[in-house]
Scaffold this motif. Structure first.
Motif, PDB file in Angstrom:
ATOM      1  N   ASP A   1      28.529 -11.010  -0.324  1.00  0.00           N
ATOM      2  CA  ASP A   1      28.904  -9.842  -1.281  1.00  0.00           C
ATOM      3  C   ASP A   1      28.076 -10.393  -2.573  1.00  0.00           C
ATOM      4  N   SER A   2      27.532 -11.900  -2.870  1.00  0.00           N
ATOM      5  CA  SER A   2      26.487 -11.804  -4.254  1.00  0.00           C
ATOM      6  C   SER A   2      25.027 -10.727  -4.202  1.00  0.00           C
ATOM      7  N   PRO A   3      25.021 -10.225  -4.972  1.00  0.00           N
ATOM      8  CA  PRO A   3      23.949  -9.409  -5.318  1.00  0.00           C
ATOM      9  C   PRO A   3      22.537  -9.527  -4.425  1.00  0.00           C
ATOM     10  N   ILE A   4      21.690  -8.648  -4.450  1.00  0.00           N
ATOM     11  CA  ILE A   4      20.768  -8.993  -3.963  1.00  0.00           C
ATOM     12  C   ILE A   4      20.179  -9.612  -4.612  1.00  0.00           C
ATOM     13  N   GLU A   5      19.803  -9.419  -6.098  1.00  0.00           N
ATOM     14  CA  GLU A   5      19.485 -10.142  -7.310  1.00  0.00           C
ATOM     15  C   GLU A   5      19.277 -12.248  -6.702  1.00  0.00           C
ATOM     16  N   GLU A   6      20.344 -12.189  -6.919  1.00  0.00           N
ATOM     17  CA  GLU A   6      21.083 -13.793  -6.399  1.00  0.00           C
ATOM     18  C   GLU A   6      20.511 -14.511  -5.179  1.00  0.00           C
ATOM     19  N   GLN A   7      21.139 -13.596  -4.380  1.00  0.00           N
ATOM     20  CA  GLN A   7      20.529 -13.912  -2.684  1.00  0.00           C
ATOM     21  C   GLN A   7      18.765 -14.422  -3.415  1.00  0.00           C
ATOM     22  N   LEU A   8      17.989 -13.594  -3.436  1.00  0.00           N
ATOM     23  CA  LEU A   8      16.421 -14.053  -3.874  1.00  0.00           C
ATOM     24  C   LEU A   8      16.349 -15.251  -4.689  1.00  0.00           C
ATOM     25  N   GLU A   9      17.056 -15.301  -5.582  1.00  0.00           N
ATOM     26  CA  GLU A   9      16.766 -16.076  -6.542  1.00  0.00           C
ATOM     27  C   GLU A   9      16.800 -17.374  -6.212  1.00  0.00           C
ATOM     28  N   SER A  10      18.157 -17.632  -4.655  1.00  0.00           N
ATOM     29  CA  SER A  10      18.270 -18.779  -4.187  1.00  0.00           C
ATOM     30  C   SER A  10      17.588 -18.744  -3.163  1.00  0.00           C
ATOM     31  N   GLU A  11      16.782 -18.674  -2.960  1.00  0.00           N
ATOM     32  CA  GLU A  11      15.881 -19.534  -2.572  1.00  0.00           C
ATOM     33  C   GLU A  11      14.506 -18.730  -2.687  1.00  0.00           C
ATOM     34  N   ASP A  12      14.082 -18.316  -4.173  1.00  0.00           N
ATOM     35  CA  ASP A  12      12.708 -18.449  -5.165  1.00  0.00           C
ATOM     36  C   ASP A  12      12.008 -17.530  -4.589  1.00  0.00           C
TER      37      ASP A  12
END
Length: 312
Positions: free
Chosen positions: A41-52
């Motif tokens: 449910d987290s925003p895609i921006e946060e998911q991308l940031e979590s994987e650099d």
């Protein structure tokens, strides 16, 4: 009697322990599920940031667009005369949908030339130069790709609207092929395009993006959606997502699915069709044989690369 009581006590202890461990298991499972849900449910921006996974920049304005309906263009007699009138060119043969022309004296292209310089050099030698935009220099095949534009946007990988310029081992233009699409007409009403970040999210969920990747560019163009039986082709607005400045992915900007981006497969199909067509053309048999030989060598390079990929 005492042994019986001891045995019963052991059983009760183990039963209590089992119940405790069961509760612990369910509690951890619940926490794990909550973590998954939170991650989903987290925003895609946060998911991308979590994987650099970095995004260089995105188009700020996204307009509504419609599908385009286009037929291949038939070159007129005047078009063909213009080709025959170019200096330093000898058309092998031309017909209403396909042009192939050889340079009498090879024209040099420097690997250090900018895209603008390459465009300038090539566009001096073709008809309707403003209709095309430079796409890529395929170094494996030593071929320059130009895609036709509609509504000032490129049509990606359509063999009916492109220019291929073939180079020799000294990076000199020796001949080119040209096809062209006719006038484009809107098909149905305009639709709202998905946002660029949504296209990136589609690629992310398809496990196309890897940790540490960089989204270097996102552009809008058109891609073939449905080829119709009467020769009309339907093009859909498409997001081109460039990753790490080298790999391109294409996402339908209306329906949100990913198009195939196998460039070698496309090139193989195009060159195979060109070989079939050139064999049927009339003209200088020596020149015709030379061009056929070169095209077949490029097909061998593609097929050899595919075999190497399979063996790996």
């Amino acid at each position: 009697m005492q042994w019986s009581q001891i045995k019963t006590l052991f059983i009760l202890c183990f039963l209590v322990l089992d119940v405790y461990l069961l509760f612990q298991f369910f509690d951890k499972q619940s926490q794990s599920n909550i973590g998954v849900l939170e991650r989903q449910d987290s925003p895609i921006e946060e998911q991308l940031e979590s994987e650099d996974i970095k995004i260089n920049s995105l188009p700020e304005k996204v307009s509504d667009e419609s599908f385009l309906s286009v037929k291949p263009k038939s070159f007129s007699t005047d078009d063909l005369k213009k080709v025959e009138g170019f200096k330093n060119q000898e058309p092998l043969s031309v017909d209403k949908n396909f042009i192939i022309s050889e340079f009498e004296d090879p024209v040099p292209i420097s690997p250090g030339d900018s895209e603008e310089k390459i465009e300038e050099t090539v566009k001096k030698s073709i008809i309707y130069p403003k209709e095309y935009t430079f796409w890529d220099w395929n170094k494996d095949l030593n071929v320059l790709f130009f895609f036709q534009e509609k509504k000032e946007r490129p049509i990606y990988f359509n063999q009916n609207g492109m220019v291929l310029v073939f180079l020799n081992d000294d990076n000199e233009m020796i001949y080119y092929t040209q096809t062209m699409l006719g006038d484009a007409e809107p098909r149905a009403e305009k639709k709202t395009l998905i946002k660029p970040i949504k296209a990136i999210e589609t690629l992310y969920k398809a496990n196309t993006l890897n940790a540490g990747d960089e989204i270097t560019k996102v552009n809008i163009g058109f891609h073939t959606r449905v080829p119709l039986a009467n020769g009309v082709q339907v093009f859909v607005p498409t997001w081109k997502v460039t990753v790490n400045e080298e790999k391109n992915y294409f996402v339908n900007a209306i329906e949100g699915f990913v198009f195939s981006s196998d460039e070698n497969s496309f090139i193989s199909d195009v060159l195979t069709e060109y070989v079939k067509g050139i064999r049927q053309l009339k003209g200088d048999q020596k020149v015709k044989g030379s061009i056929l030989n070169q095209l077949e060598k490029k097909l061998e390079i593609i097929h050899r690369g595919e075999e190497d990929d399979v063996s790996v």
